[in-house]
Design an enzyme around this catalytic site. Structure first.
Site, PDB file in Angstrom:
ATOM      1  N   TYR A  71       5.199   8.885   0.304  1.00  0.00           N
ATOM      2  CA  TYR A  71       6.122   7.746   0.125  1.00  0.00           C
ATOM      3  C   TYR A  71       6.495   6.971   1.393  1.00  0.00           C
ATOM      4  CZ  TYR A  71       6.875   9.534  -4.643  1.00  0.00           C
ATOM      5  OH  TYR A  71       6.699   9.970  -5.926  1.00  0.00           O
ATOM      6  N   GLU A 131       4.321  -8.035   2.701  1.00  0.00           N
ATOM      7  CA  GLU A 131       4.663  -8.985   3.763  1.00  0.00           C
ATOM      8  C   GLU A 131       4.284  -8.429   5.137  1.00  0.00           C
ATOM      9  OE1 GLU A 131       6.501  -7.837   1.288  1.00  0.00           O
ATOM     10  OE2 GLU A 131       8.138  -9.190   0.752  1.00  0.00           O
ATOM     11  N   ILE A 149       0.873  -1.184   0.000  1.00  0.00           N
ATOM     12  CA  ILE A 149       0.000   0.000   0.000  1.00  0.00           C
ATOM     13  C   ILE A 149       0.904   1.227   0.000  1.00  0.00           C
ATOM     14  CG2 ILE A 149      -1.786   1.262   1.272  1.00  0.00           C
ATOM     15  CD1 ILE A 149      -2.474  -1.507   2.617  1.00  0.00           C
ATOM     16  N   GLU A 150       0.813   2.025  -1.037  1.00  0.00           N
ATOM     17  CA  GLU A 150       1.690   3.202  -1.177  1.00  0.00           C
ATOM     18  C   GLU A 150       0.937   4.487  -0.835  1.00  0.00           C
ATOM     19  OE1 GLU A 150       3.171   2.780  -5.180  1.00  0.00           O
ATOM     20  OE2 GLU A 150       4.525   1.155  -4.556  1.00  0.00           O
ATOM     21  N   CYS A 152      12.146  -7.234   1.181  1.00  0.00           N
ATOM     22  CA  CYS A 152      13.116  -6.166   1.479  1.00  0.00           C
ATOM     23  C   CYS A 152      13.745  -6.428   2.854  1.00  0.00           C
ATOM     24  CB  CYS A 152      12.424  -4.804   1.440  1.00  0.00           C
ATOM     25  SG  CYS A 152      11.462  -4.424   2.922  1.00  0.00           S
ATOM     26  N   CYS A 171       4.968  -2.683   2.825  1.00  0.00           N
ATOM     27  CA  CYS A 171       5.111  -3.834   1.936  1.00  0.00           C
ATOM     28  C   CYS A 171       4.003  -4.858   2.206  1.00  0.00           C
ATOM     29  CB  CYS A 171       6.460  -4.512   2.176  1.00  0.00           C
ATOM     30  SG  CYS A 171       7.880  -3.525   1.709  1.00  0.00           S
ATOM     31  N   CYS A 224      11.344  -6.129   5.867  1.00  0.00           N
ATOM     32  CA  CYS A 224      10.426  -7.278   5.995  1.00  0.00           C
ATOM     33  C   CYS A 224      11.165  -8.520   6.463  1.00  0.00           C
ATOM     34  CB  CYS A 224       9.707  -7.531   4.677  1.00  0.00           C
ATOM     35  SG  CYS A 224       8.473  -6.259   4.320  1.00  0.00           S
ATOM     36  N   ALA A 233       1.187   8.910  -0.859  1.00  0.00           N
ATOM     37  CA  ALA A 233       1.752   9.974  -1.689  1.00  0.00           C
ATOM     38  C   ALA A 233       3.034  10.570  -1.113  1.00  0.00           C
ATOM     39  CB  ALA A 233       0.710  11.065  -1.901  1.00  0.00           C
TER      40      ALA A 233
HETATM   41  N1  THU Z   1       7.511  -4.096  -1.904  1.00  0.00           N
HETATM   42  C1  THU Z   1       6.833  -5.058  -1.223  1.00  0.00           C
HETATM   43  O1  THU Z   1       5.639  -4.944  -0.975  1.00  0.00           O
HETATM   44  N2  THU Z   1       7.510  -6.151  -0.826  1.00  0.00           N
HETATM   45  C2  THU Z   1       8.789  -6.445  -1.164  1.00  0.00           C
HETATM   46  O2  THU Z   1       9.285  -7.477  -0.783  1.00  0.00           O
HETATM   47  C3  THU Z   1       9.556  -5.499  -1.981  1.00  0.00           C
HETATM   48  C4  THU Z   1       8.933  -4.169  -2.171  1.00  0.00           C
HETATM   49  C5  THU Z   1       6.773  -2.933  -2.373  1.00  0.00           C
HETATM   50  C6  THU Z   1       7.047  -1.635  -1.694  1.00  0.00           C
HETATM   51  C7  THU Z   1       6.627  -0.656  -2.764  1.00  0.00           C
HETATM   52  O3  THU Z   1       5.228  -0.457  -2.694  1.00  0.00           O
HETATM   53  C8  THU Z   1       6.933  -1.357  -4.063  1.00  0.00           C
HETATM   54  O4  THU Z   1       7.060  -2.741  -3.744  1.00  0.00           O
HETATM   55  C9  THU Z   1       8.185  -0.890  -4.751  1.00  0.00           C
HETATM   56  O5  THU Z   1       9.263  -0.890  -3.885  1.00  0.00           O
END
Ligand code: THU
Length: 129
Positions: A48, A55, A43-44, A85, A53, A88, A46
Site C-alpha cells: 500500500y 499526478e 500505480i498501487e 490529494c 498517484c 499531490c 501490495a
Molecule cells: N489517487 C490518485 O491517483 N490521484 C488522486 O488525486 C487521488 C487518489 C489514487 C491513489 C490510489 O491509487 C487511488 O487513487 C485511491 O486512493
C-alpha cells in the site's frame, strides 16, 4: 494550449492505471512551459504505502526528464470531479505555481483552478530562501 487535448491524454493514461486494490483509476496529463506533454496513472503496490498517484507519476516523469515548469495539468478519475490529494497539491505547488489545474469528468465537462485555490497559504521553495 488545447485543454481538450490534455484531457484526452489524461483519459488515455487513466486506462493504464494499475489499481488491483482500490480499483479506482486516475489519469493525469501535463503540459510543460517548453511545450512537452507528460502523462501518468496511479500505480498501487501490495504493501500500500509505495502507491503513487497519477499526478505525481506525470510530474516526476517530467522533472526527471528535465522539465521543471508545469503550465497546465489535467486530472481525471473515477469520481465526479476527482481532485488531487494533499500530497499531490504540494508537488503541484513545487513545479506549477502558476499552472492551470484542469479537473475533468470528460472533454466537455471540466473545471479550472490555480494551486492557490486548492492549497491556500502554501509553504513552498521561496520560504526556504
Ligand atoms: N489517487 C490518485 O491517483 N490521484 C488522486 O488525486 C487521488 C487518489 C489514487 C491513489 C490510489 O491509487 C487511488 O487513487 C485511491 O486512493
Amino acid at each position: 494550449m488545447e485543454k481538450k487535448e490534455l484531457i484526452q491524454k489524461a483519459l488515455e493514461a487513466q486506462k493504464k492505471a494499475y489499481v488491483p486494490y482500490s480499483n479506482f483509476r486516475v489519469g493525469a496529463a501535463l503540459l510543460t512551459e517548453d511545450g512537452e506533454i507528460f502523462t501518468g496513472c496511479n500505480i498501487e503496490i501490495a504493501s500500500y504505502s509505495p502507491t503513487i498517484c497519477a499526478e505525481r507519476t506525470a510530474i516526476f516523469k517530467a522533472v526527471s526528464e528535465g522539465h521543471k515548469k508545469i503550465k497546465a495539468i489535467a486530472i481525471v478519475g473515477d469520481s465526479d470531479f476527482t481532485y488531487p490529494c494533499g500530497v499531490c497539491r504540494q508537488v503541484i505547488r513545487e513545479f506549477g505555481k502558476d499552472a492551470t489545474i484542469i479537473i475533468a469528468n470528460s472533454e466537455e465537462e471540466y473545471k479550472e483552478y490555480k494551486i492557490d485555490d486548492l492549497l491556500p497559504h502554501s509553504f513552498g521553495p521561496e520560504d526556504l530562501k
